[in-house]
Design an enzyme around this catalytic site. Structure first.
Site, PDB file in Angstrom:
ATOM      1  N   TYR A 165      -2.428  11.112   2.051  1.00 32.47           N
ATOM      2  CA  TYR A 165      -3.308  11.316   0.889  1.00 32.47           C
ATOM      3  C   TYR A 165      -3.329  12.788   0.485  1.00 32.47           C
ATOM      4  CZ  TYR A 165      -5.171   6.619   1.657  1.00 32.47           C
ATOM      5  OH  TYR A 165      -5.300   5.254   1.786  1.00 32.47           O
ATOM      6  N   HIS A 200      -6.716  -6.876  -1.218  1.00 31.41           N
ATOM      7  CA  HIS A 200      -5.671  -5.895  -0.949  1.00 31.41           C
ATOM      8  C   HIS A 200      -4.813  -6.330   0.235  1.00 31.41           C
ATOM      9  CE1 HIS A 200      -3.956  -1.841  -1.017  1.00 31.41           C
ATOM     10  NE2 HIS A 200      -4.099  -1.793   0.290  1.00 31.41           N
ATOM     11  N   ASP A 260       0.850  -1.188   0.000  1.00 30.99           N
ATOM     12  CA  ASP A 260       0.000   0.000   0.000  1.00 30.99           C
ATOM     13  C   ASP A 260       0.891   1.245   0.000  1.00 30.99           C
ATOM     14  OD1 ASP A 260      -3.029   0.842   0.488  1.00 30.99           O
ATOM     15  OD2 ASP A 260      -1.870   1.980   1.952  1.00 30.99           O
TER      16      ASP A 260
END
Length: 312
Positions: free
Chosen positions: A230, A285, A123
């Site tokens: 982010y 994921h 990730d």
């Protein structure tokens, strides 16, 4: 090595995760002007492997891989990345640019008196690993990335693939001020718990796992630090000088990823001069949790140069 008197994981906590037969400790390392909390395991003279977690996890993400890698003859470092858990949480958004975090890892490798290491990332940790391979290849012996796209591959899919754009909606929502923190914290972090459990195979995250994650999320400044990764990517998009990764690279991909289309795995491997692609169709994921033994075996095969065995 930058050890401090700040809070650390106790030996009992480490012992509940890493077998007592493995020498492991909780430390702090001063890197790139901040302090990272790091779980270090194995003989200091063995080849070095650095394990980089993603959102919304911390070093504990790699609990199933640490001991097997040590037993295979590696020195392992599993840091909490900046903004997470026990690591320092710089204020503002700019400090959370990927380039700063890759510098953290390069400096972390240097704390072991090494020039380079084998680097594994999942990730956001995978995005840091890609950045190291692209911009600091001298610090990486071999690269392994788990469900994290090469940055150019990701940008191209966002533009050309409506399905990837749809799956990335949450990244846009995280750009808002304070509201994402409120939503994530609401009802004892229900949103983050659902983000893990509802996108993973049943049983991938136990009640004990979620209790550990909640403690990490609840630390002062942690939620904002985690979300700022982010925000920083949107506000300060990286401009890579090259798309090509020349370090030998492994791409492991759970094809049932709810956030990232599988085309990204193939595209990402295509940006590597020497690559190995492992697609796991029945994994999400969170593949290194769901298929921990398989992922560990794949990592060991890739991290060890051909013809050399260090198993003990």
């Amino acid at each position: 090595m930058g050890a401090t008197s700040r809070s650390m994981v106790t030996s009992g906590e480490i012992g509940s995760v890493i077998p007592s037969t493995v020498d492991a400790e909780s430390t702090y390392r001063t890197v790139n002007g901040i302090e990272l909390h790091v779980v270090a395991a194995g003989d200091e003279t063995d080849p070095l492997v650095v394990l980089l977690h993603g959102f919304p996890e911390f070093w504990y993400s790699w609990r199933s891989q640490i001991a097997p890698l040590v037993e295979a003859g590696y020195r392992v470092l599993a840091p909490d990345l900046r903004g997470y858990n026990l690591s320092e949480k710089p204020t503002g958004v700019r400090p959370y640019r990927i380039r700063e975090s890759s510098r953290d890892v390069a400096d972390l490798i240097a704390t072991e008196d090494r020039d380079a290491a084998r680097v594994v990332g999942h990730d956001w940790g995978g995005m840091v690993a890609w950045d190291l391979g692209l911009h600091r290849p001298e610090t990486v012996d071999r690269l392994a990335v788990v469900n994290a796209p090469h940055p150019t591959a990701y940008r191209r899919q966002l533009v050309s693939n409506p399905e990837q754009l749809r799956r990335s909606w949450y990244a846009a929502a995280f750009q808002l001020p304070w509201l994402p923190e409120f939503a994530c914290r609401y009802a004892d972090y229900r949103l983050l718990e659902r983000a893990l459990r509802e996108t993973a195979a049943p049983g991938a995250f136990s009640d004990d796992d979620l209790a550990r994650y909640r403690r990490a999320w609840d630390r002062d400044g942690a939620l904002t630090g985690m979300l700022n990764w982010y925000r920083a990517t949107a506000r300060y998009p990286p401009s890579p000088s090259t798309d090509r990764v020349d370090v030998p690279t492994l791409v492991v991909w759970g094809e049932a990823d709810a956030a990232l289309v599988s085309e990204l795995a193939v595209d990402s491997a295509g940006f590597c001069s020497e690559s190995r692609l492992e697609l796991l169709p029945d994994a999400s994921h969170w593949v290194h949790h769901e298929k921990s033994e398989r992922v560990t075996d794949i990592l060991r095969e890739h991290l060890e140069p051909a013809g050399v065995s260090r198993s003990r």
